[in-house]
Motif scaffolding. Structure first.
Motif, short mmCIF file in Angstrom:
data_model
loop_
_atom_site.label_atom_id
_atom_site.label_comp_id
_atom_site.label_asym_id
_atom_site.label_seq_id
_atom_site.Cartn_x
_atom_site.Cartn_y
_atom_site.Cartn_z
N GLU A 8 50.63 19.14 37.65
CA GLU A 8 49.98 18.87 36.56
C GLU A 8 50.93 18.13 35.30
O GLU A 8 50.57 17.13 34.72
CB GLU A 8 48.90 20.07 35.59
CG GLU A 8 48.50 19.24 34.28
CD GLU A 8 47.60 20.18 33.57
OE1 GLU A 8 46.08 19.89 32.94
OE2 GLU A 8 47.69 21.32 33.69
N PRO A 9 52.16 18.60 34.53
CA PRO A 9 53.01 18.17 34.04
C PRO A 9 53.20 17.01 34.39
O PRO A 9 53.67 15.67 33.86
CB PRO A 9 54.19 18.62 34.27
CG PRO A 9 53.58 20.31 33.84
CD PRO A 9 52.96 20.02 35.14
N ALA A 16 51.55 9.61 30.73
CA ALA A 16 51.67 9.34 29.65
C ALA A 16 52.29 7.39 30.10
O ALA A 16 51.53 6.04 28.91
CB ALA A 16 52.32 10.00 28.47
N LEU A 17 53.16 7.22 30.52
CA LEU A 17 54.15 5.97 30.87
C LEU A 17 53.05 4.58 31.66
O LEU A 17 53.85 3.89 31.47
CB LEU A 17 55.00 6.51 31.94
CG LEU A 17 56.15 7.05 30.62
CD1 LEU A 17 57.30 8.04 32.39
CD2 LEU A 17 56.56 6.99 29.36
N TYR A 25 59.92 12.61 22.85
CA TYR A 25 59.23 12.29 21.88
C TYR A 25 57.17 12.00 21.43
O TYR A 25 55.96 12.71 21.71
CB TYR A 25 59.32 12.65 20.61
CG TYR A 25 58.30 13.33 19.09
CD1 TYR A 25 58.40 14.40 19.08
CD2 TYR A 25 57.23 12.26 18.79
CE1 TYR A 25 57.17 14.97 17.67
CE2 TYR A 25 56.73 12.66 17.23
CZ TYR A 25 56.57 13.76 17.27
OH TYR A 25 55.53 15.26 17.09
N GLY A 26 57.49 10.42 21.96
CA GLY A 26 56.60 10.19 21.93
C GLY A 26 55.92 10.43 23.67
O GLY A 26 53.82 10.63 23.28
N ILE A 27 56.29 10.76 24.57
CA ILE A 27 56.01 11.37 25.90
C ILE A 27 54.82 12.94 25.75
O ILE A 27 53.92 13.51 26.15
CB ILE A 27 57.12 11.39 26.84
CG1 ILE A 27 57.16 9.72 27.52
CG2 ILE A 27 56.68 12.09 27.78
CD1 ILE A 27 58.86 9.79 28.21
N MET A 28 55.97 13.36 24.86
CA MET A 28 55.65 15.12 24.81
C MET A 28 54.07 15.13 23.93
O MET A 28 53.29 16.20 24.22
CB MET A 28 57.05 15.92 24.00
CG MET A 28 57.90 15.91 25.17
SD MET A 28 59.09 17.18 23.51
CE MET A 28 59.82 15.92 22.52
N MET A 34 46.49 13.84 25.63
CA MET A 34 45.56 14.17 26.93
C MET A 34 44.89 15.19 27.73
O MET A 34 44.06 15.59 27.71
CB MET A 34 46.54 13.17 27.53
CG MET A 34 46.52 11.89 28.16
SD MET A 34 47.48 11.09 29.11
CE MET A 34 49.30 12.02 28.58
N SER A 35 46.13 16.31 27.65
CA SER A 35 45.88 17.66 27.87
C SER A 35 44.69 18.70 27.53
O SER A 35 44.14 20.26 27.61
CB SER A 35 47.06 18.38 28.49
OG SER A 35 47.88 19.26 27.00
#
Length: 135
Positions: A8-9, A16-17, A25-28, A34-35
């Motif tokens: 899942e991660p 995200a990308l 940080y934006g991805i995190m 989303m989750s």
């Protein structure tokens, strides 16, 4: 040959990308949102995953910016990453569709019993049919 399913991660990082290039940080933050706040990536975990995904050709560095004296690297999805994300989304959709179909089949008799009548909506039917007269 079928590919191994994604954790899942990994799926969420690639998702995200898919929208745009992002920095760590934006991805995190995107993965967390989303989750539904179920998946909280730590910086070390994220960058290890990005290194692995970069090695597999699924993501690549897009650009670097300096913000407050610190380098900020942006990552983007590659065409190979996009293809893997599409394949994984289709695999997951197929599994979800199979589960939904089996649950509908399981719940149909229970719903009819709860309503006190054996009235079912046959798949593809536009109106209810009596259980004894389905066809």
């Amino acid at each position: 040959m079928s590919m191994k399913s994604m954790q899942e991660p990994t799926f969420l990082i690639l998702t995200a990308l898919a929208a745009e290039a992002q920095h760590g940080y934006g991805i995190m933050a995107d993965v967390l949102r989303m989750s539904g706040e179920r998946v909280r990536l730590r910086a070390g975990t994220l960058y290890a995953a990005l290194d692995r995904l970069e090695g597999e050709g699924l993501v690549e560095a897009d650009r670097e910016e300096v913000v407050d004296g610190r380098a900020r690297r942006y990552y983007r999805l590659t065409s190979h990453g996009e293809a893997r994300l599409v394949a994984e989304a289709e695999r997951m959709r197929g599994n979800a569709d199979a589960a939904a179909a089996r649950l509908r089949a399981r719940l149909r008799p229970a719903l009819a019993a709860a309503l006190g009548a054996a009235v079912l909506l046959a798949p593809g039917a536009s109106r209810p049919v009596s259980a004894g007269r389905a066809g």
